[in-house]
Design a protein around this motif. Structure first.
Motif, PDB file in Angstrom:
ATOM      1  N   GLN A 319       6.564  27.661  18.593  1.00  0.00           N
ATOM      2  CA  GLN A 319       7.055  28.361  17.410  1.00  0.00           C
ATOM      3  C   GLN A 319       8.513  28.758  17.569  1.00  0.00           C
ATOM      4  OE1 GLN A 319       8.533  31.318  14.986  1.00  0.00           O
ATOM      5  NE2 GLN A 319       8.011  31.804  17.110  1.00  0.00           N
ATOM      6  N   GLY A 320       8.887  29.226  18.780  1.00  0.00           N
ATOM      7  CA  GLY A 320      10.264  29.637  19.006  1.00  0.00           C
ATOM      8  C   GLY A 320      11.247  28.498  18.808  1.00  0.00           C
ATOM      9  N   ARG A 321      10.822  27.278  19.129  1.00  0.00           N
ATOM     10  CA  ARG A 321      11.718  26.128  19.017  1.00  0.00           C
ATOM     11  C   ARG A 321      11.648  25.464  17.644  1.00  0.00           C
ATOM     12  NH1 ARG A 321      14.482  23.090  22.629  1.00  0.00           N
ATOM     13  NH2 ARG A 321      13.676  24.364  24.324  1.00  0.00           N
ATOM     14  N   TYR A 322      10.442  25.386  17.065  1.00  0.00           N
ATOM     15  CA  TYR A 322      10.267  24.602  15.844  1.00  0.00           C
ATOM     16  C   TYR A 322       9.766  25.420  14.656  1.00  0.00           C
ATOM     17  CZ  TYR A 322      10.507  20.768  19.210  1.00  0.00           C
ATOM     18  OH  TYR A 322      10.898  19.911  20.199  1.00  0.00           O
ATOM     19  N   GLY A 323       9.767  26.758  14.798  1.00  0.00           N
ATOM     20  CA  GLY A 323       9.207  27.592  13.742  1.00  0.00           C
ATOM     21  C   GLY A 323       9.852  27.386  12.385  1.00  0.00           C
ATOM     22  N   GLU A 324      11.179  27.331  12.343  1.00  0.00           N
ATOM     23  CA  GLU A 324      11.862  27.152  11.060  1.00  0.00           C
ATOM     24  C   GLU A 324      11.528  25.796  10.456  1.00  0.00           C
ATOM     25  OE1 GLU A 324      13.515  29.287   9.319  1.00  0.00           O
ATOM     26  OE2 GLU A 324      13.358  30.878  10.808  1.00  0.00           O
ATOM     27  N   ARG A 325      11.409  24.781  11.302  1.00  0.00           N
ATOM     28  CA  ARG A 325      11.115  23.442  10.803  1.00  0.00           C
ATOM     29  C   ARG A 325       9.687  23.345  10.274  1.00  0.00           C
ATOM     30  NH1 ARG A 325      12.402  18.900  15.082  1.00  0.00           N
ATOM     31  NH2 ARG A 325      14.256  20.241  15.149  1.00  0.00           N
ATOM     32  N   LEU A 326       8.758  24.030  10.947  1.00  0.00           N
ATOM     33  CA  LEU A 326       7.372  23.994  10.497  1.00  0.00           C
ATOM     34  C   LEU A 326       7.192  24.735   9.176  1.00  0.00           C
ATOM     35  CD1 LEU A 326       5.458  24.600  13.862  1.00  0.00           C
ATOM     36  CD2 LEU A 326       5.410  22.524  12.466  1.00  0.00           C
TER      37      LEU A 326
END
Length: 456
Positions: A319-326
């Motif tokens: 989530q910390g790495r891809y949260g905005e993308r998800l």
């Protein structure tokens, strides 16, 4: 030619010691939380307090609400430094009382004091992050907090069970108290001189009202738990009245429209409480189920929780790495889907003669779902906040978390007591958790995005 600007990091020279100190506090809180979940079946038997098993969890969560309200107001008015120090001191005192307890009431007093510190510490750390780190680093900070559960997840449940089995359950509390005291001294030195900002004058009358309401919420949550010792015809009416009272008392402690799942911040706060209630009410009975139905020792019952904690940490890092993308909607569906799988797995294990592997692997899905969801909700809370209400909103998120967990655990304990214990009774607990997961869909699809105006 202009030199490229260094990329901001939570490990920058100006932030590294604050990051290390905050992660250390989360690490020790994780050790304690995992230890209690593992050793409570032994503690309740040793102190002849099996009827109060759920209160040992719910009571700590309930008093944490008081700590959250006080710390949120203190942080908004004077900054989070002093509030953090007092919260850590209360956490240590509570551990010592529980560790030296000779009866279940004494043990519960320690757990109540500990809750004051745990709740205050959480809110103070959130405000420290909001004041010291730029918004683009918030996701990484909270991912680091979740990662602080990795090592405790690897060894915490196993060590807690081994300590209780081969030494004494008391060291599961006293040992953490000693380590926290050492870490506290280091953190106090590292935070000295760091600018955490000031505060704004607070309405003292409103603050007194909020503190009074927090005490009412805590007291009523404990009432739900202890109602398990009342007569059959009285316990459920008392519990239902207490739940209704909590619903009324908690309203001023949360953003407007929270209990109506208003779009944006209200739904963020509400979802935290519902999801936390589902997860922690069920997890409190996972070791109990493994010990009672599958004859696990305390050590191996603790090991059963490790995979879920690994999944929590891994999903949080994702989530910390891809949260905005998800995106919020996708995270909601993925996390609640994982929790749904977990609840169905442990429910099947409680009701049918299946392998304990179903419990261990199934509960890992719950850890993954929570790891994906929890830091995202925290990031959204800070994104919806400004410096004037960071303390209130952070405390509201934690209050929802603690209140939802405390009420759900107390209700689960009441159900188990009513049904006389045993795997069948645990099945009711897991069915209850399943219902809460489905309920979490309502606020989960109304999280909005802090960068855009929420649709009302």
């Amino acid at each position: 030619m202009t030199a490229p600007q260094p990329v901001a990091s939570i490990w920058d020279r100006g932030r590294i010691w604050v990051t290390v100190g905050a992660v250390a506090l989360i690490f020790l809180a994780a050790i304690e939380a995992l230890a209690v979940t593992t050793v409570m079946p032994i503690v309740s038997a040793a102190l002849d307090g099996e009827a109060l098993f759920a209160v040992a969890f719910a009571g700590t969560l309930a008093t944490s609400v008081i700590g959250m309200v006080a710390t949120g107001a203190w942080s908004d008015a004077r900054g989070p430094r002093g509030a953090l120090y007092v919260a850590v001191a209360l956490f240590i005192v509570g551990l010592l009382i529980s560790g030296f307890a000779t009866s279940m009431p004494q043990f519960l007093i320690g757990r109540l004091v500990q809750g004051l510190g745990t709740g205050g510490q959480t809110v103070a750390l959130y405000v420290v992050v909001a004041r010291l780190y730029p918004p683009e680093l918030h996701g990484r900070v909270f991912a680091a907090f979740a990662a602080a559960w990795v090592v405790p997840s690897m060894v915490g449940p196993f060590l807690a069970g081994a300590v209780a089995e081969y030494l004494h359950w008391r060291w599961a509390f006293l040992g953490v108290a000693v380590l926290t005291a050492i870490a506290f001294l280091m953190i106090a030195v590292r935070l000295r001189g760091v600018d955490l900002g000031g505060g704004e004058p607070q309405d003292r009358r409103a603050l007194r009202l909020r503190l009074l309401l927090a005490v009412v919420v805590a007291a009523l949550a404990v009432v739900i738990g202890v109602s398990a010792e009342l007569d059959d015809g009285v316990r459920w009416p008392v519990a239902v009245a207490a739940i209704l009272g909590i619903g009324v008392a908690v309203l001023p402690l949360l953003p407007a429209r929270t209990l109506r799942a208003g779009a944006g911040l209200p739904s963020v706060v509400l979802m935290r409480g519902v999801a936390a209630g589902a997860f922690f009410a069920a997890e409190a009975y996972i070791p109990y189920l493994l010990i009672r139905k599958y004859d696990f020792t305390a050590t191996w019952a603790g090991v059963a929780l490790m995979l879920a904690a690994f999944a929590w940490a891994g999903a949080s890092a994702l989530q910390g790495r891809y949260g905005e993308r998800l995106g919020n909607r996708r995270i909601t569906l993925l996390s609640l889907g994982a929790l749904l799988v977990a609840m169905l797995a442990v429910l099947a294990a409680a009701v049918f003669p299946v392998s304990p592997v179903v419990v261990i692997l199934g509960w890992a899905f719950a850890g993954g779902g929570m790891g994906l969801l929890y830091p995202r909700l925290t990031v959204l809370t800070l994104a919806y906040s400004d410096e004037s209400n960071q303390g209130f909103n952070s405390s509201a998120l934690s209050i929802s978390d603690a209140t939802g967990s405390a009420v759900a655990i107390a209700v689960a304990g009441l159900a188990v007591a009513t049904l006389g214990g045993g795997p069948g009774a645990f099945g009711v607990v897991f069915a209850f958790g399943l219902g809460l997961v489905l309920l979490a869909l309502v606020p989960g699809l109304r999280l909005g995005h802090a960068a855009e105006p929420a649709v009302r």
